[in-house]
Design an enzyme around this catalytic site. Sequence first.
Site, PDB file in Angstrom:
ATOM      1  N   SER A  29       0.807  -1.356   0.136  1.00  0.00           N
ATOM      2  CA  SER A  29      -0.160   0.138  -0.065  1.00  0.00           C
ATOM      3  C   SER A  29       0.854   1.313  -0.064  1.00  0.00           C
ATOM      4  O   SER A  29       0.349   2.475  -0.452  1.00  0.00           O
ATOM      5  CB  SER A  29      -0.759  -0.030   1.138  1.00  0.00           C
ATOM      6  OG  SER A  29      -0.069  -0.084   2.521  1.00  0.00           O
TER       7      SER A  29
ATOM      8  N   ASP B 193      -3.627   7.806   8.339  1.00  0.00           N
ATOM      9  CA  ASP B 193      -4.509   6.941   9.237  1.00  0.00           C
ATOM     10  C   ASP B 193      -3.634   6.489  10.208  1.00  0.00           C
ATOM     11  O   ASP B 193      -2.586   6.882  10.536  1.00  0.00           O
ATOM     12  CB  ASP B 193      -5.409   5.928   8.200  1.00  0.00           C
ATOM     13  CG  ASP B 193      -4.303   5.370   7.659  1.00  0.00           C
ATOM     14  OD1 ASP B 193      -3.138   4.992   7.929  1.00  0.00           O
ATOM     15  OD2 ASP B 193      -4.778   4.654   6.455  1.00  0.00           O
TER      16      ASP B 193
ATOM     17  N   HIS C  31      -0.785   4.542   7.815  1.00  0.00           N
ATOM     18  CA  HIS C  31      -0.259   5.183   6.375  1.00  0.00           C
ATOM     19  C   HIS C  31       0.177   6.599   6.741  1.00  0.00           C
ATOM     20  O   HIS C  31      -0.565   7.203   7.428  1.00  0.00           O
ATOM     21  CB  HIS C  31      -1.142   4.901   5.215  1.00  0.00           C
ATOM     22  CG  HIS C  31      -1.407   3.633   4.928  1.00  0.00           C
ATOM     23  ND1 HIS C  31      -2.708   3.059   5.360  1.00  0.00           N
ATOM     24  CD2 HIS C  31      -0.909   2.649   4.396  1.00  0.00           C
ATOM     25  CE1 HIS C  31      -2.608   1.693   5.238  1.00  0.00           C
ATOM     26  NE2 HIS C  31      -1.820   1.606   4.508  1.00  0.00           N
TER      27      HIS C  31
END
Length: 365
Positions: free
Chosen positions: A54, A339, A342
């Site tokens: 990610s 978040d 991340h």
Amino acid sequence: MAQNMARRRVVLVQILALALAAVMPLLSGGVDIQQVRVLAAKFNVTCVVVFGDSSVDPGNNNYIATPFKGNFLPYGKDFFRGHPTGRFSNGRLATDFIAEALGYTNEIRPFLNKRLRPVDILHGVSFASAASGYDELTANLSHVLPVSKQLEYFREYKMRLRQLIGARKAENIIKNAVAVMSMGTNDFLQNYYLEPIRPKQYTLEEYQNYLASCMSDDVKTMHSLGITRLVVVGVPPLGCMPLVKTLMNQETCVEKYNNFSSSFNSKLQFKLEVARTTLGMKIGYVDAYGIFEDAVNNSKKYGFIEASKGCCGTGTIEYGDTCRGMSTCADASKYVFWDAVHPTERMYEIIAGQAIDSLRKQLMA
């Protein structure tokens, strides 16, 4: 006449070297794009291709059957046109900034995008898949693309490139491309520490060695497919992630998690040094651990006001689907984390600065 031309070349190289020495991306995350593009042209850098999780997935997971997606608000709220793309951040990723600095595009496209354009193929794409890792089991547990599948798509990419511009030009583009590989976090947080399979097979140190060997095998495969320039991003200090601190009921970074993050990075770097010698590849390393540690401990140096929690929701537990539709902080650029896992776009910009510095020192010297 020939002597004059030779002198001019020497002077030009000296000027370029002095100019590049003035670039200090680690201090501010800022990059002198014109200087980087001159250097990229000098070393015939053709495009950027990306592998990983990610941290570098611009939206490939949008096109596969997995719950690990980021194609909803508030993800992407600060991206161009303010819409979610599948990037797990409020805006762009480090690879987007790298591609922009090199002069190709301001956003790397996901290879699985159904509307991929010829210009995207030429500029480079990302094969990364959120929730993936060096361990194939990590990706399989989350139903995302393991590295083996990402490399399979890279083979398909090469075929499309040959169809577009011919075999000889395509091979030249691949030979002079910069490949970026960034993953490893999920192998620990979503595999080893949650699932019972690997802990029964390996001690933590044995698992680190296993992952480093997997990474080494991936690099060998990339080399066999024509990649000669590679940048590998180390894992960040996992103990500083807001989610980890919450789960461990600590307000400060969890030393245990940081220690094994640092230890794993050392094993990665050893394998990369072996690859440099045995394969003859130019390989750069990005010290994500050091960058995050400095940003957390010296927030004001980078203009951050919050390094302990994320911008989405409470900033302590929300990430992925639990961040969907949540309220956010007023200015994400003042936060290290978007978040609970991340980074923000601003933090990715700082990481990109170090990656470009790595390109300059280790791949284009």
